[in-house]
Design a protein around this motif. Structure first.
Motif, PDB file in Angstrom:
ATOM      1  N   ALA A 153       0.747  -1.270   0.050  1.00 15.78           N
ATOM      2  CA  ALA A 153       0.136   0.186   0.225  1.00 15.78           C
ATOM      3  C   ALA A 153       0.762   1.190   0.124  1.00 15.78           C
ATOM      4  O   ALA A 153       1.808   1.235   0.523  1.00 15.78           O
ATOM      5  N   ASP A 154       0.144   2.301  -0.699  1.00  9.63           N
ATOM      6  CA  ASP A 154       0.867   3.543  -0.572  1.00  9.63           C
ATOM      7  C   ASP A 154       0.664   4.243   0.619  1.00  9.63           C
ATOM      8  O   ASP A 154       1.474   5.280   1.364  1.00  9.63           O
ATOM      9  N   GLY A 155      -0.398   3.842   1.435  1.00  9.85           N
ATOM     10  CA  GLY A 155      -0.869   4.519   2.690  1.00  9.85           C
ATOM     11  C   GLY A 155      -1.641   3.550   3.444  1.00  9.85           C
ATOM     12  O   GLY A 155      -2.428   2.528   2.660  1.00  9.85           O
ATOM     13  N   VAL A 156      -1.847   3.843   4.525  1.00 16.73           N
ATOM     14  CA  VAL A 156      -2.885   2.916   5.389  1.00 16.73           C
ATOM     15  C   VAL A 156      -3.931   3.857   6.083  1.00 16.73           C
ATOM     16  O   VAL A 156      -3.246   5.048   6.752  1.00 16.73           O
ATOM     17  N   VAL A 157      -5.279   3.352   6.245  1.00 17.46           N
ATOM     18  CA  VAL A 157      -5.974   4.291   6.934  1.00 17.46           C
ATOM     19  C   VAL A 157      -6.414   3.169   7.840  1.00 17.46           C
ATOM     20  O   VAL A 157      -7.047   2.026   7.812  1.00 17.46           O
ATOM     21  N   ILE A 158      -6.491   3.744   9.251  1.00 15.25           N
ATOM     22  CA  ILE A 158      -6.988   3.041  10.226  1.00 15.25           C
ATOM     23  C   ILE A 158      -8.107   3.755  10.931  1.00 15.25           C
ATOM     24  O   ILE A 158      -8.039   4.864  11.180  1.00 15.25           O
ATOM     25  N   VAL A 159      -9.153   3.042  11.185  1.00 20.31           N
ATOM     26  CA  VAL A 159     -10.429   3.589  12.008  1.00 20.31           C
ATOM     27  C   VAL A 159     -10.856   2.729  12.866  1.00 20.31           C
ATOM     28  O   VAL A 159     -10.983   1.353  12.862  1.00 20.31           O
ATOM     29  N   THR A 160     -10.843   3.466  13.966  1.00 15.33           N
ATOM     30  CA  THR A 160     -10.775   2.573  15.154  1.00 15.33           C
ATOM     31  C   THR A 160     -11.696   2.925  16.310  1.00 15.33           C
ATOM     32  O   THR A 160     -11.895   4.314  16.399  1.00 15.33           O
ATOM     33  N   PRO A 161     -12.474   2.209  17.153  1.00 14.18           N
ATOM     34  CA  PRO A 161     -13.166   2.678  18.279  1.00 14.18           C
ATOM     35  C   PRO A 161     -12.377   2.779  19.341  1.00 14.18           C
ATOM     36  O   PRO A 161     -11.089   2.621  19.301  1.00 14.18           O
ATOM     37  N   GLU A 162     -12.791   3.355  20.426  1.00 10.99           N
ATOM     38  CA  GLU A 162     -12.142   3.410  21.769  1.00 10.99           C
ATOM     39  C   GLU A 162     -12.665   2.402  22.639  1.00 10.99           C
ATOM     40  O   GLU A 162     -13.826   2.710  22.884  1.00 10.99           O
ATOM     41  N   TYR A 163     -11.780   1.494  23.268  1.00 16.03           N
ATOM     42  CA  TYR A 163     -12.265   0.806  24.329  1.00 16.03           C
ATOM     43  C   TYR A 163     -11.339   0.942  25.458  1.00 16.03           C
ATOM     44  O   TYR A 163     -10.159   0.967  25.509  1.00 16.03           O
ATOM     45  N   ASN A 164     -12.170   1.324  26.472  1.00 11.94           N
ATOM     46  CA  ASN A 164     -11.561   1.743  27.887  1.00 11.94           C
ATOM     47  C   ASN A 164     -10.417   2.717  27.798  1.00 11.94           C
ATOM     48  O   ASN A 164      -9.249   2.393  28.337  1.00 11.94           O
ATOM     49  N   TYR A 165     -10.684   3.833  27.197  1.00 11.24           N
ATOM     50  CA  TYR A 165      -9.941   4.894  27.054  1.00 11.24           C
ATOM     51  C   TYR A 165      -8.430   4.518  26.118  1.00 11.24           C
ATOM     52  O   TYR A 165      -7.486   5.080  26.046  1.00 11.24           O
ATOM     53  N   SER A 166      -8.566   3.531  25.116  1.00 11.75           N
ATOM     54  CA  SER A 166      -7.467   3.168  24.394  1.00 11.75           C
ATOM     55  C   SER A 166      -8.038   2.313  23.143  1.00 11.75           C
ATOM     56  O   SER A 166      -9.281   2.437  22.865  1.00 11.75           O
ATOM     57  N   ILE A 167      -7.109   1.818  22.462  1.00 16.64           N
ATOM     58  CA  ILE A 167      -7.373   1.147  21.221  1.00 16.64           C
ATOM     59  C   ILE A 167      -7.544  -0.311  21.629  1.00 16.64           C
ATOM     60  O   ILE A 167      -7.354  -0.792  22.544  1.00 16.64           O
ATOM     61  N   PRO A 168      -8.657  -0.932  20.721  1.00 12.56           N
ATOM     62  CA  PRO A 168      -8.794  -2.281  21.190  1.00 12.56           C
ATOM     63  C   PRO A 168      -7.523  -3.293  21.037  1.00 12.56           C
ATOM     64  O   PRO A 168      -6.675  -2.986  20.160  1.00 12.56           O
ATOM     65  N   GLY A 169      -7.595  -4.513  21.761  1.00 14.13           N
ATOM     66  CA  GLY A 169      -6.385  -5.244  21.881  1.00 14.13           C
ATOM     67  C   GLY A 169      -6.323  -5.802  20.392  1.00 14.13           C
ATOM     68  O   GLY A 169      -5.204  -6.227  20.037  1.00 14.13           O
ATOM     69  N   VAL A 170      -7.361  -6.083  19.756  1.00 13.36           N
ATOM     70  CA  VAL A 170      -7.174  -6.596  18.289  1.00 13.36           C
ATOM     71  C   VAL A 170      -6.329  -5.755  17.283  1.00 13.36           C
ATOM     72  O   VAL A 170      -5.487  -6.405  16.718  1.00 13.36           O
ATOM     73  N   LEU A 171      -6.564  -4.584  17.524  1.00 12.86           N
ATOM     74  CA  LEU A 171      -5.891  -3.561  16.664  1.00 12.86           C
ATOM     75  C   LEU A 171      -4.393  -3.763  17.022  1.00 12.86           C
ATOM     76  O   LEU A 171      -3.565  -3.569  16.125  1.00 12.86           O
ATOM     77  N   LYS A 172      -4.100  -3.442  18.327  1.00 11.46           N
ATOM     78  CA  LYS A 172      -2.610  -3.606  18.857  1.00 11.46           C
ATOM     79  C   LYS A 172      -2.129  -4.750  18.547  1.00 11.46           C
ATOM     80  O   LYS A 172      -0.873  -4.823  17.948  1.00 11.46           O
ATOM     81  N   ASN A 173      -2.683  -6.024  18.498  1.00 13.25           N
ATOM     82  CA  ASN A 173      -2.172  -7.297  18.005  1.00 13.25           C
ATOM     83  C   ASN A 173      -1.771  -7.200  16.643  1.00 13.25           C
ATOM     84  O   ASN A 173      -0.669  -7.743  16.290  1.00 13.25           O
ATOM     85  N   ALA A 174      -2.526  -6.521  15.688  1.00 10.83           N
ATOM     86  CA  ALA A 174      -2.236  -6.437  14.448  1.00 10.83           C
ATOM     87  C   ALA A 174      -1.026  -5.834  14.221  1.00 10.83           C
ATOM     88  O   ALA A 174      -0.227  -6.145  13.288  1.00 10.83           O
ATOM     89  N   ILE A 175      -0.931  -4.683  14.845  1.00 15.50           N
ATOM     90  CA  ILE A 175       0.336  -3.801  14.799  1.00 15.50           C
ATOM     91  C   ILE A 175       1.438  -4.469  15.158  1.00 15.50           C
ATOM     92  O   ILE A 175       2.302  -4.474  14.727  1.00 15.50           O
ATOM     93  N   ASP A 176       1.266  -5.264  16.298  1.00 15.49           N
ATOM     94  CA  ASP A 176       2.467  -6.129  16.701  1.00 15.49           C
ATOM     95  C   ASP A 176       2.742  -6.988  15.941  1.00 15.49           C
ATOM     96  O   ASP A 176       4.103  -7.126  15.679  1.00 15.49           O
ATOM     97  N   TRP A 177       2.188  -7.534  15.053  1.00 18.74           N
ATOM     98  CA  TRP A 177       2.513  -8.650  13.938  1.00 18.74           C
ATOM     99  C   TRP A 177       3.150  -7.806  13.024  1.00 18.74           C
ATOM    100  O   TRP A 177       4.149  -8.459  12.419  1.00 18.74           O
ATOM    101  N   ALA A 178       2.880  -6.698  12.689  1.00 19.01           N
ATOM    102  CA  ALA A 178       3.356  -6.058  11.476  1.00 19.01           C
ATOM    103  C   ALA A 178       4.744  -5.284  11.949  1.00 19.01           C
ATOM    104  O   ALA A 178       5.461  -4.704  11.003  1.00 19.01           O
ATOM    105  N   SER A 179       5.111  -5.389  13.371  1.00 16.17           N
ATOM    106  CA  SER A 179       6.150  -4.351  13.753  1.00 16.17           C
ATOM    107  C   SER A 179       7.336  -4.995  13.601  1.00 16.17           C
ATOM    108  O   SER A 179       8.356  -4.340  13.748  1.00 16.17           O
ATOM    109  N   ARG A 180       7.340  -6.410  13.326  1.00 20.03           N
ATOM    110  CA  ARG A 180       8.746  -7.002  13.291  1.00 20.03           C
ATOM    111  C   ARG A 180       9.332  -7.111  11.556  1.00 20.03           C
ATOM    112  O   ARG A 180       8.476  -7.294  10.671  1.00 20.03           O
TER     113      ARG A 180
END
Length: 178
Positions: free
Chosen positions: A66-93
């Protein structure tokens, strides 16, 4: 035409985040090529998994292409959902050299409350900073009371949609300048 990967941070069937992604893909289809990735297909992050799970490899390939990424997320307990953080963790290596490094990223948040997910947006910016993504700097797109602004899987509030699309068009123009 730019290729843009869209990620909804929610797994809910009637997700306001996914409705906003649907609106983006439908409305701006003539201005960019949009694809999506289902982050619900990813297993919990585990750095010991070698080779990588197929879904993690697919996510990394989609971000890289992709030339760019769009992330649209809800707020869960004042933060991002765990499933989104999990995806970023997979892509972060690998660390500091991941597919997110220097990748332009646009963020929008939604919330059923009055703040529109601004705390999640701040946390997401911190997380994306850690993976060296190039987070688009603009007025924050935080859609408050989102459940009242979505109908039939699309954003139907004209003011929110206009603000969102103005920001997205600026994001697409910013990619041209890279």
């Amino acid at each position: 035409m730019h290729s843009i990967l869209c990620i909804s941070g929610s797994l809910r069937a009637a997700s306001s985040s996914t409705a906003v992604v649907n609106t983006i893909c439908r409305t701006l289809a003539d201005e960019a090529g949009f694809s999506r990735f289902d982050i619900g297909s990813l297993p919990h992050f585990n750095a010991d998994l070698d080779p990588l799970p197929e879904s993690a490899t697919a996510l990394k390939a989609a971000i890289a292409a992709a030339d760019g990424v769009v992330i649209v997320t809800p707020e869960y307990n004042y933060s991002i959902p765990g499933v989104l953080k999990n995806a970023i963790d997979w892509a972060s290596r690998p660390g500091y050299a991941s597919v997110f490094k220097d990748k332009p990223v646009f963020i929008a948040t939604v919330s059923g409350g009055a703040l529109g997910g601004v705390r999640a947006q701040a946390h997401l910016k911190n997380v994306l900073g850690a993976v060296l993504a190039r987070t688009f700097v603009w007025q924050e797109v935080a859609i408050a009371n989102a459940n009242t602004k979505v109908k039939d899987d699309h954003l139907v509030n004209e003011a929110s949609e206009a603000f969102l699309l103005e920001a997205l068009r600026a994001f697409l123009r910013s990619i041209d300048k890279l």
